[in-house]
Scaffold this motif. Sequence first.
Motif, PDB file in Angstrom:
ATOM      1  N   ILE A 112      38.762  17.668  66.677  1.00  0.00           N
ATOM      2  CA  ILE A 112      37.601  16.922  66.212  1.00  0.00           C
ATOM      3  C   ILE A 112      37.438  15.594  66.941  1.00  0.00           C
ATOM      4  CG2 ILE A 112      36.689  15.677  64.206  1.00  0.00           C
ATOM      5  CD1 ILE A 112      37.503  17.973  62.475  1.00  0.00           C
ATOM      6  N   ILE A 113      38.522  14.885  67.206  1.00  0.00           N
ATOM      7  CA  ILE A 113      38.414  13.585  67.869  1.00  0.00           C
ATOM      8  C   ILE A 113      38.151  13.742  69.361  1.00  0.00           C
ATOM      9  CG2 ILE A 113      39.655  11.482  68.482  1.00  0.00           C
ATOM     10  CD1 ILE A 113      41.078  11.625  65.815  1.00  0.00           C
ATOM     11  N   LEU A 114      38.875  14.650  70.015  1.00  0.00           N
ATOM     12  CA  LEU A 114      38.793  14.780  71.466  1.00  0.00           C
ATOM     13  C   LEU A 114      37.924  15.937  71.936  1.00  0.00           C
ATOM     14  CD1 LEU A 114      42.519  14.080  72.395  1.00  0.00           C
ATOM     15  CD2 LEU A 114      40.628  12.454  72.213  1.00  0.00           C
ATOM     16  N   GLY A 115      37.635  16.905  71.061  1.00  0.00           N
ATOM     17  CA  GLY A 115      36.799  18.030  71.460  1.00  0.00           C
ATOM     18  C   GLY A 115      37.465  18.949  72.457  1.00  0.00           C
ATOM     19  N   LEU A 116      38.772  19.136  72.329  1.00  0.00           N
ATOM     20  CA  LEU A 116      39.515  20.005  73.248  1.00  0.00           C
ATOM     21  C   LEU A 116      39.802  21.353  72.607  1.00  0.00           C
ATOM     22  CD1 LEU A 116      42.101  17.411  74.618  1.00  0.00           C
ATOM     23  CD2 LEU A 116      40.100  18.319  75.814  1.00  0.00           C
ATOM     24  N   ARG A 117      39.896  22.382  73.427  1.00  0.00           N
ATOM     25  CA  ARG A 117      40.255  23.716  72.937  1.00  0.00           C
ATOM     26  C   ARG A 117      41.726  23.723  72.534  1.00  0.00           C
ATOM     27  NH1 ARG A 117      37.099  24.918  77.671  1.00  0.00           N
ATOM     28  NH2 ARG A 117      35.101  25.867  77.130  1.00  0.00           N
ATOM     29  N   ILE A 118      42.031  24.298  71.394  1.00  0.00           N
ATOM     30  CA  ILE A 118      43.400  24.234  70.871  1.00  0.00           C
ATOM     31  C   ILE A 118      44.053  25.607  70.751  1.00  0.00           C
ATOM     32  CG2 ILE A 118      42.989  22.099  69.603  1.00  0.00           C
ATOM     33  CD1 ILE A 118      42.662  23.833  67.088  1.00  0.00           C
ATOM     34  N   ASN A 119      43.284  26.655  70.838  1.00  0.00           N
ATOM     35  CA  ASN A 119      43.832  28.001  70.615  1.00  0.00           C
ATOM     36  C   ASN A 119      43.958  28.725  71.949  1.00  0.00           C
ATOM     37  OD1 ASN A 119      44.821  30.117  69.071  1.00  0.00           O
ATOM     38  ND2 ASN A 119      42.810  30.994  68.676  1.00  0.00           N
ATOM     39  N   ARG A 120      44.862  28.241  72.779  1.00  0.00           N
ATOM     40  CA  ARG A 120      44.999  28.739  74.146  1.00  0.00           C
ATOM     41  C   ARG A 120      46.479  28.954  74.482  1.00  0.00           C
ATOM     42  NH1 ARG A 120      40.424  29.534  73.519  1.00  0.00           N
ATOM     43  NH2 ARG A 120      38.646  29.101  74.881  1.00  0.00           N
ATOM     44  N   PRO A 121      46.788  29.664  75.582  1.00  0.00           N
ATOM     45  CA  PRO A 121      48.185  29.848  76.000  1.00  0.00           C
ATOM     46  C   PRO A 121      48.837  28.513  76.349  1.00  0.00           C
ATOM     47  CG  PRO A 121      46.735  31.428  77.093  1.00  0.00           C
ATOM     48  CD  PRO A 121      45.849  30.442  76.415  1.00  0.00           C
ATOM     49  N   VAL A 122      50.163  28.515  76.360  1.00  0.00           N
ATOM     50  CA  VAL A 122      50.909  27.292  76.651  1.00  0.00           C
ATOM     51  C   VAL A 122      50.795  26.950  78.135  1.00  0.00           C
ATOM     52  CG1 VAL A 122      52.530  27.765  74.792  1.00  0.00           C
ATOM     53  CG2 VAL A 122      53.057  28.541  77.110  1.00  0.00           C
ATOM     54  N   VAL A 123      51.020  25.668  78.441  1.00  0.00           N
ATOM     55  CA  VAL A 123      51.041  25.199  79.824  1.00  0.00           C
ATOM     56  C   VAL A 123      52.505  25.038  80.217  1.00  0.00           C
ATOM     57  CG1 VAL A 123      50.362  23.357  81.399  1.00  0.00           C
ATOM     58  CG2 VAL A 123      48.852  24.002  79.514  1.00  0.00           C
ATOM     59  N   THR A 124      52.990  25.938  81.038  1.00  0.00           N
ATOM     60  CA  THR A 124      54.413  25.914  81.392  1.00  0.00           C
ATOM     61  C   THR A 124      54.619  26.701  82.676  1.00  0.00           C
ATOM     62  OG1 THR A 124      56.634  26.277  80.518  1.00  0.00           O
ATOM     63  CG2 THR A 124      55.011  27.987  80.065  1.00  0.00           C
ATOM     64  N   GLY A 125      55.875  26.816  83.084  1.00  0.00           N
ATOM     65  CA  GLY A 125      56.195  27.517  84.323  1.00  0.00           C
ATOM     66  C   GLY A 125      57.213  26.738  85.116  1.00  0.00           C
ATOM     67  N   THR A 126      57.066  26.740  86.416  1.00  0.00           N
ATOM     68  CA  THR A 126      57.976  26.023  87.299  1.00  0.00           C
ATOM     69  C   THR A 126      57.208  25.017  88.129  1.00  0.00           C
ATOM     70  OG1 THR A 126      59.559  26.247  89.107  1.00  0.00           O
ATOM     71  CG2 THR A 126      57.742  27.817  89.060  1.00  0.00           C
ATOM     72  N   CYS A 127      57.893  23.955  88.531  1.00  0.00           N
ATOM     73  CA  CYS A 127      57.272  22.927  89.369  1.00  0.00           C
ATOM     74  C   CYS A 127      57.553  23.151  90.852  1.00  0.00           C
ATOM     75  CB  CYS A 127      57.763  21.544  88.959  1.00  0.00           C
ATOM     76  SG  CYS A 127      57.212  21.036  87.319  1.00  0.00           S
ATOM     77  N   VAL A 128      58.189  24.258  91.175  1.00  0.00           N
ATOM     78  CA  VAL A 128      58.431  24.587  92.578  1.00  0.00           C
ATOM     79  C   VAL A 128      57.157  25.203  93.131  1.00  0.00           C
ATOM     80  CG1 VAL A 128      59.838  25.893  94.204  1.00  0.00           C
ATOM     81  CG2 VAL A 128      60.868  24.948  92.136  1.00  0.00           C
ATOM     82  N   LEU A 129      56.356  24.389  93.787  1.00  0.00           N
ATOM     83  CA  LEU A 129      55.045  24.816  94.264  1.00  0.00           C
ATOM     84  C   LEU A 129      54.872  24.454  95.732  1.00  0.00           C
ATOM     85  CD1 LEU A 129      52.905  23.430  91.296  1.00  0.00           C
ATOM     86  CD2 LEU A 129      53.633  25.798  91.589  1.00  0.00           C
ATOM     87  N   ASP A 130      54.050  25.236  96.398  1.00  0.00           N
ATOM     88  CA  ASP A 130      53.583  24.870  97.731  1.00  0.00           C
ATOM     89  C   ASP A 130      52.336  24.027  97.530  1.00  0.00           C
ATOM     90  OD1 ASP A 130      52.750  24.617 100.310  1.00  0.00           O
ATOM     91  OD2 ASP A 130      52.285  26.745 100.623  1.00  0.00           O
ATOM     92  N   VAL A 131      52.546  22.716  97.297  1.00  0.00           N
ATOM     93  CA  VAL A 131      51.433  21.839  96.932  1.00  0.00           C
ATOM     94  C   VAL A 131      50.373  21.816  98.026  1.00  0.00           C
ATOM     95  CG1 VAL A 131      50.799  19.480  96.320  1.00  0.00           C
ATOM     96  CG2 VAL A 131      52.953  20.442  95.499  1.00  0.00           C
ATOM     97  N   ALA A 132      50.800  21.718  99.276  1.00  0.00           N
ATOM     98  CA  ALA A 132      49.835  21.674 100.372  1.00  0.00           C
ATOM     99  C   ALA A 132      49.009  22.959 100.431  1.00  0.00           C
ATOM    100  CB  ALA A 132      50.569  21.443 101.692  1.00  0.00           C
ATOM    101  N   GLY A 133      49.688  24.103 100.303  1.00  0.00           N
ATOM    102  CA  GLY A 133      48.957  25.373 100.338  1.00  0.00           C
ATOM    103  C   GLY A 133      48.023  25.524  99.161  1.00  0.00           C
ATOM    104  N   LEU A 134      48.452  25.074  97.970  1.00  0.00           N
ATOM    105  CA  LEU A 134      47.616  25.181  96.776  1.00  0.00           C
ATOM    106  C   LEU A 134      46.388  24.287  96.895  1.00  0.00           C
ATOM    107  CD1 LEU A 134      47.775  26.749  94.104  1.00  0.00           C
ATOM    108  CD2 LEU A 134      48.830  24.741  93.085  1.00  0.00           C
ATOM    109  N   CYS A 135      46.570  23.081  97.426  1.00  0.00           N
ATOM    110  CA  CYS A 135      45.427  22.189  97.633  1.00  0.00           C
ATOM    111  C   CYS A 135      44.464  22.768  98.664  1.00  0.00           C
ATOM    112  CB  CYS A 135      45.905  20.811  98.089  1.00  0.00           C
ATOM    113  SG  CYS A 135      46.698  19.835  96.800  1.00  0.00           S
ATOM    114  N   GLY A 136      45.016  23.363  99.705  1.00  0.00           N
ATOM    115  CA  GLY A 136      44.150  23.979 100.700  1.00  0.00           C
ATOM    116  C   GLY A 136      43.330  25.118 100.120  1.00  0.00           C
TER     117      GLY A 136
END
Length: 444
Positions: A112-136
């Motif tokens: 109600i205050i922020l207007g965000l969706r609340i009934n969604r999957p969790v945000v998780t996983g691993t932080c080992v990412l190819d950041v440059a490739g993902l940004c590209g």
Amino acid sequence: MASEGFVMLILWIHLSWYCKTDTSPTWLTQSRYFQEVLHPRQQMRAFLSMWRMDPHIRPYVIRAGFYSIYRLGHIIIDWPLITCLVERWWPETHTFHVLVGEMTITLQDVAIILGLRINRPVVTGTCVLDVAGLCGELLCVIPPDEALRGSAISIRWLCQQLSTPAPDADEIALQRSARGFILSLIGSFFFADKKGVHLWSWERLHVGRPDFGRSAAYPAPPFPHALHDDDADVVPGYVADGVDDVLPVQEAIEPEGEPEPTLPLGCRWRVPLTRVHNLSGVLLLYRDQLDAQTSDQVLWQPYIGELVDQLPDICLATQDIWRTMSPFICFEIVEWHRPERVLRQFGMHQEIPPACSYEQQLHRVDARGRHQRDWSSYHAPYIALWETRAGRIITSPSMVGFMDFHNPYMQWYRRITRRFMTPPLHRDDMRFHTTAGITRVLVS
């Protein structure tokens, strides 16, 4: 498991532990632990100052569900108020322990205050990412080494690359710009801002609350739809006590006929505040007000009547999930949602809650030195609980009137917690002297 004794298992040095008698240690009341105000970091103001949302990406931000956060803007936080709330937060129960019972921030408040969706999957996983490739792939730009810090990307660099799409940009280019904007907005608001706690307190508690004359008991500003952007936004260079000069304005261009969406309740605080509306934050004053709190000074159900009728659909979707007894997960962080301890916030009768399972190991988990860990596997049992959240909805009969002093719940609550922060006979060198402690001594 929390016992019928005191539930304060973690914060053994918490100042309320020493404030139970008149003989509180002098070192405590004269130390920085008693007088210091918290000042956590904030990034929202810097983000809004450097990146004004291009009107052509506005439809994409709306569809992604983050436009309300942008329209909320930057609110100058009353840090003494936040400090008082932190003092009353118990990790064992995941609730604020105030004088009249437990309170907490629930999924209802977030929706109600922020207007965000609340009934969604969790945000998780691993932080080992190819950041440059993902940004590209997603942004069509590759960050240089100086714009990266681990898996974090510089918001300033993103702004320089994506904040101004070309006048003839196609849909793909606009989507990339919108992704960069949303990524920066998430980094500025969700991970480095405390305005959600601040707005929750203003909606429910009397302490430090701006006075806008909604009613004698619970004043509040007008609903967002009653505000005009020319009135709500302030001129550059002007700084008020509550909201400063980096408020987002109504975009003049509405691509594809996209209308201004209905705003959530938190946006009604997007107005300039002055010291006429809000006293300067005084830590001792706020502590004293909370120590002297009465039942009629707590607004257990602020979201009723015409306020609910004017809210957008996203704020009222999946209302049953508001009362789910489930863990929240965000990568390495797991925090429990405890609606069974704050049923009065849902208009329900509060019984003595069941003993909560205190999982101390969860409070010791952080991501330092664990960047390669797959948190979806590490927290698999808690993720499974969240995925079955619809099966753990707490319910209770409707609440009738205020809960009196001799109610079984209040008798139990007084046994298991410390309700007062200031020592009864404490005197500070300031002109303001607390009164709640003297009242307690006289009554007892």
